[in-house]
Motif scaffolding. Structure first.
Motif, short mmCIF file in Angstrom:
data_model
loop_
_atom_site.label_atom_id
_atom_site.label_comp_id
_atom_site.label_asym_id
_atom_site.label_seq_id
_atom_site.Cartn_x
_atom_site.Cartn_y
_atom_site.Cartn_z
N GLY A 182 0.79 -1.22 0.00
CA GLY A 182 0.00 0.00 0.00
C GLY A 182 0.82 1.27 0.00
O GLY A 182 0.32 2.34 -0.36
N ASP A 183 2.09 1.17 0.38
CA ASP A 183 2.91 2.37 0.54
C ASP A 183 3.89 2.61 -0.60
O ASP A 183 4.37 3.73 -0.77
N CYS A 184 4.22 1.58 -1.35
CA CYS A 184 5.22 1.70 -2.41
C CYS A 184 4.60 1.36 -3.76
O CYS A 184 3.45 0.92 -3.83
N SER A 185 5.37 1.55 -4.82
CA SER A 185 4.82 1.30 -6.14
C SER A 185 5.91 0.83 -7.11
O SER A 185 7.11 0.94 -6.82
N GLY A 186 5.48 0.30 -8.23
CA GLY A 186 6.38 -0.07 -9.31
C GLY A 186 7.36 -1.17 -8.96
O GLY A 186 7.09 -2.04 -8.12
N ASP A 187 8.50 -1.14 -9.61
CA ASP A 187 9.53 -2.16 -9.40
C ASP A 187 10.10 -2.09 -7.98
O ASP A 187 10.53 -3.11 -7.44
N TYR A 188 10.11 -0.90 -7.42
CA TYR A 188 10.55 -0.73 -6.03
C TYR A 188 9.67 -1.55 -5.10
O TYR A 188 10.16 -2.30 -4.24
N ARG A 189 8.36 -1.46 -5.27
CA ARG A 189 7.44 -2.26 -4.48
C ARG A 189 7.65 -3.75 -4.74
O ARG A 189 7.67 -4.56 -3.81
N ASN A 190 7.81 -4.11 -6.00
CA ASN A 190 7.93 -5.53 -6.36
C ASN A 190 9.13 -6.19 -5.73
O ASN A 190 9.05 -7.33 -5.24
N ILE A 191 10.25 -5.50 -5.71
CA ILE A 191 11.44 -6.13 -5.13
C ILE A 191 11.35 -6.20 -3.61
O ILE A 191 11.79 -7.17 -2.99
N LEU A 192 10.75 -5.17 -2.99
CA LEU A 192 10.57 -5.22 -1.53
C LEU A 192 9.60 -6.35 -1.15
O LEU A 192 9.81 -7.03 -0.15
N LEU A 193 8.55 -6.55 -1.92
CA LEU A 193 7.60 -7.62 -1.64
C LEU A 193 8.27 -8.98 -1.79
O LEU A 193 7.97 -9.91 -1.03
N GLN A 194 9.17 -9.11 -2.76
CA GLN A 194 9.89 -10.36 -2.91
C GLN A 194 10.79 -10.63 -1.70
O GLN A 194 10.87 -11.74 -1.19
N LEU A 195 11.45 -9.58 -1.20
CA LEU A 195 12.28 -9.72 -0.02
C LEU A 195 11.44 -10.00 1.21
O LEU A 195 11.88 -10.70 2.13
N CYS A 196 10.24 -9.45 1.25
CA CYS A 196 9.34 -9.64 2.39
C CYS A 196 8.83 -11.07 2.46
O CYS A 196 8.62 -11.62 3.54
N GLY A 197 8.62 -11.69 1.31
CA GLY A 197 8.03 -13.03 1.30
C GLY A 197 6.53 -12.97 1.27
O GLY A 197 5.93 -11.91 1.06
N SER A 198 5.88 -14.08 1.48
CA SER A 198 4.43 -14.19 1.33
C SER A 198 3.68 -13.29 2.31
O SER A 198 4.21 -12.88 3.33
N ASP A 199 2.41 -13.00 1.95
CA ASP A 199 1.57 -12.15 2.77
C ASP A 199 0.95 -12.96 3.89
O ASP A 199 -0.22 -13.31 3.89
N SER A 200 1.77 -13.27 4.89
CA SER A 200 1.29 -14.06 6.02
C SER A 200 2.03 -13.67 7.28
O SER A 200 3.04 -13.00 7.22
#
Length: 381
Positions: free
Chosen positions: A363-381
């Motif tokens: 919800g706070d980031c966007s684009g490729d920046y968001r995508n790579i952070l989400l990958q580092l974060c792992g699953s939504d759990s």
């Protein structure tokens, strides 16, 4: 015999756990191979990358912790990954998804081999090529991922103190959260990368008791045993109470002496005894007795001793709550903790704030920046 430690600390920590006296010396980070060597008994561990296939053979590509979201990639092939990155940067435009797919799913140790394979195949430095292709926060994350852990911390510290102004929050986040060996490695990496003494640079940019706390942490001399001296714990709690709540003004040196030197298990007992004596939690007393950077530094030390994942969960939350995002904090925590304890940080985040870290980032980031952070974060759990 020299063994490669994959730019990580897991093997060093295991050696330390088996024999507190085994980790006997820190040697220089040497050119041209850019390796930090640690002598453990009759063996030497290296945190750099061999400069040629004929040099020291890597023995592990494992993550530097056991609770990270980034783990060793099975079937890893550095040459294939280097070619994927080359293809992603070839021609017009950049395939950011290919960069994310490779770099966000490999350990630090594996990325070092990718850098070597890229240079061998292309004749150019991978970091330099990426700098020419990427921009903004996405670039900052990618470049951070390609650095060995102590080099990345040194890089962040250098940025925090160079130029006009000082990012005291960065100094606190990094220096308050390291064990002795990690701190020594950062100091060595800083010297190697910038030709400067980290303590001298910190002293040139800070002052007063805040400076003294940082210098104490930089000495990397905290007792790391598990020994708890009950009588001493009571005395330490009494000394801090009498240095703060029980007097007019505050003797911060007493807090420094206890919080920066005693071992974790002992301090947890001290905090219990302090509560009995003062009827206040130690964090509450620090907030009452101190202010500014000194308050933040002592609070960070206490929080890291109590629950380091919770400390970083709080830092992530504060970086994203409200209007705007403090990207420097978000990037530093995600990059530095993704293969150490991100699973625990995520669990603490949800426990403390009732929402997942994944949803906050989304919800706070966007684009490729968001995508790579989400990958580092792992699953939504």
């Amino acid at each position: 015999m020299v063994e490669y430690a994959g730019a990580c600390w897991s093997e060093i920590v295991r050696q330390r756990a088996r024999s507190p006296l085994a980790l006997s010396s820190l040697l220089d980070w040497t050119h041209p191979n850019r390796r930090i060597f640690y002598r453990t008994g009759d063996r030497t561990l290296c945190t750099g990358i061999p400069s040629s296939p004929e040099a020291d053979t890597p023995v592990t590509m494992a993550a530097i912790g056991s609770r990270g979201t980034v783990t060793e990639f099975r079937g890893f092939n550095a040459d294939e990954d280097a070619q994927k990155l080359r293809k992603g940067m070839k021609g017009v435009g950049t395939d950011e998804s290919a960069i994310i797919e490779v770099l966000a799913k490999r350990t630090i140790a594996q990325r070092q081999l990718i850098k070597q394979a890229f240079k061998k195949a292309v004749g150019k430095d991978l970091l330099d090529e990426l700098k020419g292709e990427l921009t903004g926060n996405f670039e900052k994350v990618v470049l951070g991922l390609l650095m060995p852990s102590p080099v990345y911390s040194a890089y962040e510290l250098r940025n925090a103190i160079k130029g006009a102004g000082t990012d005291e929050g960065c100094l606190i986040d990094i220096l308050a959260s390291q064990n002795n060996q990690e701190m020594r490695a950062i100091v060595a990496a800083y010297k190697n990368e910038y030709g400067k003494d980290l303590e001298e640079d910190v002293c040139s940019d800070t002052s007063g008791m805040f400076q003294r706390v940082l210098v104490s942490l930089l000495t990397a001399n905290r007792d790391e045993s598990d020994r708890v001296d009950q009588a001493q714990a009571v005395q330490d709690a009494k000394d801090m109470y009498e240095a703060g709540e029980a007097r007019w003004g505050t003797d911060e040196v007493k807090f420094l002496t206890v919080l920066c030197i005693r071992n974790r298990q002992h301090l947890l007992r001290v905090f219990e005894e302090y509560q009995k004596i003062s009827n206040r939690d130690i964090e509450e007393s620090i907030k009452r007795e101190m202010s500014g950077n000194l308050e933040d530094a002592f609070l960070a030390i206490v929080k890291c001793l109590r629950n380091k994942p919770a400390f970083f969960a709080e830092r992530l939350y504060k970086s994203m709550k409200g209007l705007g995002t403090t990207d420097s904090i978000l990037i530093r925590v995600m990059v530095s903790r993704c293969e150490i304890d991100m699973l625990d940080i995520k669990a603490q985040f949800q426990k403390m704030y009732g929402k997942t870290l994944y949803s906050f980032i989304k919800g706070d980031c966007s684009g490729d920046y968001r995508n790579i952070l989400l990958q580092l974060c792992g699953s939504d759990s």
